[in-house]
Structure formats: C-alpha cells, structure tokens
Scaffold this motif. Structure first.
Motif, PDB file in Angstrom:
ATOM      1  N   GLN A 220       0.704  -1.297  -0.008  1.00 46.99           N
ATOM      2  CA  GLN A 220      -0.055   0.060  -0.066  1.00 46.99           C
ATOM      3  C   GLN A 220       0.910   1.291   0.024  1.00 46.99           C
ATOM      4  OE1 GLN A 220      -0.853  -2.715   1.707  1.00 46.99           O
ATOM      5  NE2 GLN A 220      -2.891  -3.249   1.255  1.00 46.99           N
ATOM      6  N   ILE A 221       1.868   1.253   0.667  1.00 47.79           N
ATOM      7  CA  ILE A 221       2.765   2.498   0.865  1.00 47.79           C
ATOM      8  C   ILE A 221       3.245   2.944  -0.623  1.00 47.79           C
ATOM      9  CG2 ILE A 221       4.986   1.454   1.494  1.00 47.79           C
ATOM     10  CD1 ILE A 221       5.280   3.841   3.448  1.00 47.79           C
ATOM     11  N   PHE A 222       3.751   1.593  -1.496  1.00 45.20           N
ATOM     12  CA  PHE A 222       4.148   1.839  -2.552  1.00 45.20           C
ATOM     13  C   PHE A 222       2.971   2.610  -3.554  1.00 45.20           C
ATOM     14  CE2 PHE A 222       7.414  -1.588  -1.522  1.00 45.20           C
ATOM     15  CZ  PHE A 222       8.369  -0.676  -1.244  1.00 45.20           C
ATOM     16  N   ASP A 223       1.696   2.354  -3.267  1.00 42.82           N
ATOM     17  CA  ASP A 223       0.699   3.122  -4.202  1.00 42.82           C
ATOM     18  C   ASP A 223       1.027   4.557  -4.086  1.00 42.82           C
ATOM     19  OD1 ASP A 223      -0.149   0.549  -5.501  1.00 42.82           O
ATOM     20  OD2 ASP A 223      -1.535   0.325  -3.647  1.00 42.82           O
ATOM     21  N   GLN A 224       1.634   5.023  -3.103  1.00 49.61           N
ATOM     22  CA  GLN A 224       1.351   6.618  -2.914  1.00 49.61           C
ATOM     23  C   GLN A 224       2.742   7.145  -3.457  1.00 49.61           C
ATOM     24  OE1 GLN A 224       1.050   7.521   1.390  1.00 49.61           O
ATOM     25  NE2 GLN A 224       0.862   5.449   1.796  1.00 49.61           N
ATOM     26  N   GLU A 225       2.492   7.439  -5.088  1.00 45.55           N
ATOM     27  CA  GLU A 225       3.670   7.691  -5.946  1.00 45.55           C
ATOM     28  C   GLU A 225       4.121   9.127  -5.676  1.00 45.55           C
ATOM     29  OE1 GLU A 225       3.661   6.176  -9.957  1.00 45.55           O
ATOM     30  OE2 GLU A 225       1.616   5.386  -9.665  1.00 45.55           O
ATOM     31  N   GLU A 226       3.079   9.785  -5.277  1.00 44.25           N
ATOM     32  CA  GLU A 226       3.695  11.394  -4.886  1.00 44.25           C
ATOM     33  C   GLU A 226       4.517  11.308  -3.748  1.00 44.25           C
ATOM     34  OE1 GLU A 226       0.386  14.216  -4.714  1.00 44.25           O
ATOM     35  OE2 GLU A 226      -0.268  13.761  -6.574  1.00 44.25           O
ATOM     36  N   LEU A 227       4.380  10.655  -2.528  1.00 45.54           N
ATOM     37  CA  LEU A 227       5.115  10.487  -1.340  1.00 45.54           C
ATOM     38  C   LEU A 227       6.469   9.771  -1.575  1.00 45.54           C
ATOM     39  CD1 LEU A 227       5.435  10.549   1.654  1.00 45.54           C
ATOM     40  CD2 LEU A 227       4.456   8.382   1.833  1.00 45.54           C
ATOM     41  N   LEU A 228       6.247   9.060  -2.604  1.00 42.33           N
ATOM     42  CA  LEU A 228       7.816   8.321  -2.970  1.00 42.33           C
ATOM     43  C   LEU A 228       8.614   9.312  -3.717  1.00 42.33           C
ATOM     44  CD1 LEU A 228       6.489   4.830  -3.860  1.00 42.33           C
ATOM     45  CD2 LEU A 228       7.625   5.345  -1.822  1.00 42.33           C
ATOM     46  N   ALA A 230       8.604  12.415  -3.859  1.00 43.18           N
ATOM     47  CA  ALA A 230       8.881  13.532  -2.956  1.00 43.18           C
ATOM     48  C   ALA A 230      10.130  13.396  -2.252  1.00 43.18           C
ATOM     49  CB  ALA A 230       7.627  14.238  -2.011  1.00 43.18           C
ATOM     50  N   HIS A 231      10.495  11.923  -1.905  1.00 42.07           N
ATOM     51  CA  HIS A 231      11.484  11.584  -1.182  1.00 42.07           C
ATOM     52  C   HIS A 231      12.427  10.851  -1.741  1.00 42.07           C
ATOM     53  CE1 HIS A 231       9.560  13.350   2.377  1.00 42.07           C
ATOM     54  NE2 HIS A 231       8.590  13.017   1.963  1.00 42.07           N
ATOM     55  N   GLY A 232      12.697  11.169  -3.260  1.00 41.65           N
ATOM     56  CA  GLY A 232      13.638  10.415  -4.032  1.00 41.65           C
ATOM     57  C   GLY A 232      13.517   8.826  -4.235  1.00 41.65           C
ATOM     58  N   LEU A 233      12.317   8.336  -4.330  1.00 41.47           N
ATOM     59  CA  LEU A 233      11.988   6.876  -4.439  1.00 41.47           C
ATOM     60  C   LEU A 233      11.174   6.795  -5.731  1.00 41.47           C
ATOM     61  CD1 LEU A 233      11.698   5.645  -0.692  1.00 41.47           C
ATOM     62  CD2 LEU A 233      13.972   5.757  -2.035  1.00 41.47           C
ATOM     63  N   GLU A 234      11.001   5.651  -6.212  1.00 38.80           N
ATOM     64  CA  GLU A 234      10.211   5.356  -7.276  1.00 38.80           C
ATOM     65  C   GLU A 234       9.340   3.943  -6.930  1.00 38.80           C
ATOM     66  OE1 GLU A 234      12.274   4.929 -10.696  1.00 38.80           O
ATOM     67  OE2 GLU A 234      12.472   7.075 -11.164  1.00 38.80           O
ATOM     68  N   LYS A 235       8.349   3.881  -7.474  1.00 39.15           N
ATOM     69  CA  LYS A 235       7.445   2.700  -7.041  1.00 39.15           C
ATOM     70  C   LYS A 235       8.198   1.506  -7.779  1.00 39.15           C
ATOM     71  CE  LYS A 235       3.098   2.682  -8.287  1.00 39.15           C
ATOM     72  NZ  LYS A 235       1.742   2.639  -8.597  1.00 39.15           N
ATOM     73  N   PRO A 236       8.077   0.250  -7.006  1.00 41.28           N
ATOM     74  CA  PRO A 236       8.899  -0.950  -7.711  1.00 41.28           C
ATOM     75  C   PRO A 236       8.590  -1.037  -8.826  1.00 41.28           C
ATOM     76  CG  PRO A 236       8.158  -1.308  -5.341  1.00 41.28           C
ATOM     77  CD  PRO A 236       7.706  -0.018  -5.659  1.00 41.28           C
ATOM     78  N   LEU A 237       9.724  -1.875  -9.631  1.00 42.79           N
ATOM     79  CA  LEU A 237       9.512  -1.955 -10.980  1.00 42.79           C
ATOM     80  C   LEU A 237       8.122  -3.002 -11.260  1.00 42.79           C
ATOM     81  CD1 LEU A 237      13.163  -2.630 -12.298  1.00 42.79           C
ATOM     82  CD2 LEU A 237      11.657  -0.629 -12.695  1.00 42.79           C
TER      83      LEU A 237
END
Length: 241
Positions: A220-228, A230-237
C-alpha cells in the motif's frame, strides 16, 4: 503479536550539530519483517547504530520489553544482530569457522556449544561444509551469507540488515530473498531495493531527513507515488508494469 522493539521519540545530532534523527518512533512485532526505506543520508544507518548502543541520543528504546541503557546494553547486543552492507566489515578471521565462532567464543561458550552454534548457523544459510574456507576467497553472495551466519550464531531475536542485496548478482539476490523469508527472527531491513521490500516485508517506514515521513503496509505504501517521488524513491518496477 507482541512487540519486540519499541522506538519512542529518538533524536540524535552529530557533534557538528547536524540533525540525523528527529522524534523517530515505531515498533517491530514478533516475526515481522519491517523495511526502512529512504534516500541516501536519511538516517537509516544512524538509527540502526542506536539499537546496539553505538550511538546514544534522546528518546527511549525498549528491546524485548527492557529499556536500552548501560545496565541492559550487553543483553541488547545479543538480542539485536546487525548485518552490515559490506561483509568485509564483519569477516576478519582466517576461516569461515573462526569467523562464525568468534561471537560465541567471546561469550565464553564451551567448545561443544560453539561448534553446535556454528553448524546451525551455516546450515541456516545453506553453507554447511564451508568451515575451512577462507572468507575473502568467497563470492560476494557467499561472504554476505557468512556475515549473516556470524550474527545467527549469537541466536539474536532481532536482525537488522543494512542494504542486504547491495552488490549481489541476480541469482545471489534471489537466494537472499528466499533466505530472509525463512528466518524466524523479527527483521529490520534498510534498503533501496524496493522490489526486495515488495517480496519480503510486511510493513515499511519511509525515513527522510531523520524523520519518519510515511508508514504503512507493503504494497500500500508503494501506491503513494507522490510521497515516494517527494523523497527520492520510485514505485517498485513490478508495480509499474
């Protein structure tokens, strides 16, 4: 499930005044695998060094219900096993056996108990029969396994991994993922490998600038693309397909 680790309002500043952690609070449940994700410099390693008393900031840390302090420090270091990113930081003896035996020997266990602990730890990582090998002649994947065995030989209740998949080829990475899922200990896993998190972890906390800026179940946390983002991360491939 009961909590085996409770971190409450932990803050830490380096001697030059740089803020490394600010009011960090979370818990780890029995048998849970919790990811600690975030960009470089987020404070992940600093946080881990608080768990064995190497760093001591403000706030409270309870390990198996005991407050971490000078009186309980030795027990805490047996309960929490840190596995570093670079296995060469943990392997320094001439043979695999001596490296894995180092901790139990220094705790004063008998020769029989030491051998049993070494054999059990090597069996857990799938490297039985490697006792006489020289650690620095092993592959990176094998060295990472032996570094883990040095910790498992101490029979910790909690494992804290710093970038466990770093430097591994695809086959060794897959073996690591399967190994992590078989270990019974509660696990903290600090990593940039979000696909590993998706495979292995139950929950994740997102750390940036020394603060927890996100927390939730995986995926679920990886569904928050804007949050990721904003902190230099990307949704898992795999989740982008």
């Amino acid at each position: 499930m009961k909590s085996v680790l409770d971190v409450r309002r932990v803050s830490y500043r380096y001697p030059d005044g740089t803020r490394a952690l600010e009011n960090v609070a979370f818990n780890l449940l029995e048998g849970e695998r919790l990811a600690v994700i975030g960009p470089n410099g987020a404070g992940k390693s600093t946080l881990f060094f608080h768990l064995n008393g190497t760093f001591q900031g403000e706030g409270e840390i309870d390990i198996l219900g005991e407050r971490l302090n000078g009186r309980t420090l030795a027990a805490a270091r047996r309960h929490v096993g840190l596995v570093f990113q670079d296995p060469n930081d943990q392997l320094f003896m001439p043979t695999v056996f001596e490296d894995v035996a180092f901790g139990p020997v220094n705790l004063g266990y008998s020769e029989t108990e030491v051998r049993e602990r070494v054999q059990k730890a090597l069996r857990q990582i799938g490297m039985e029969g490697s006792e006489a090998l020289t650690p620095h002649h092993l592959s990176m994947g094998q060295r990472k396994k032996v570094a883990l065995a040095t910790v498992l030989a101490m029979a910790p209740r909690i494992l804290a991994f710093d970038e466990p998949s770093s430097g591994l080829d695809p086959r060794s990475r897959r073996q690591l993922i399967e190994l992590l899922k078989t270990l019974p200990q509660s696990q903290l896993i600090a990593t940039h490998d979000l696909d590993l998190v998706l495979d292995v972890c139950h929950r994740a906390i997102l750390l940036d600038g020394g603060r927890i800026v996100g927390e939730g179940k995986v995926p679920q946390i990886f569904d928050q693309e804007e949050l990721l983002s904003a902190h230099g991360l990307e949704k898992p491939l795999r989740m982008q397909m």
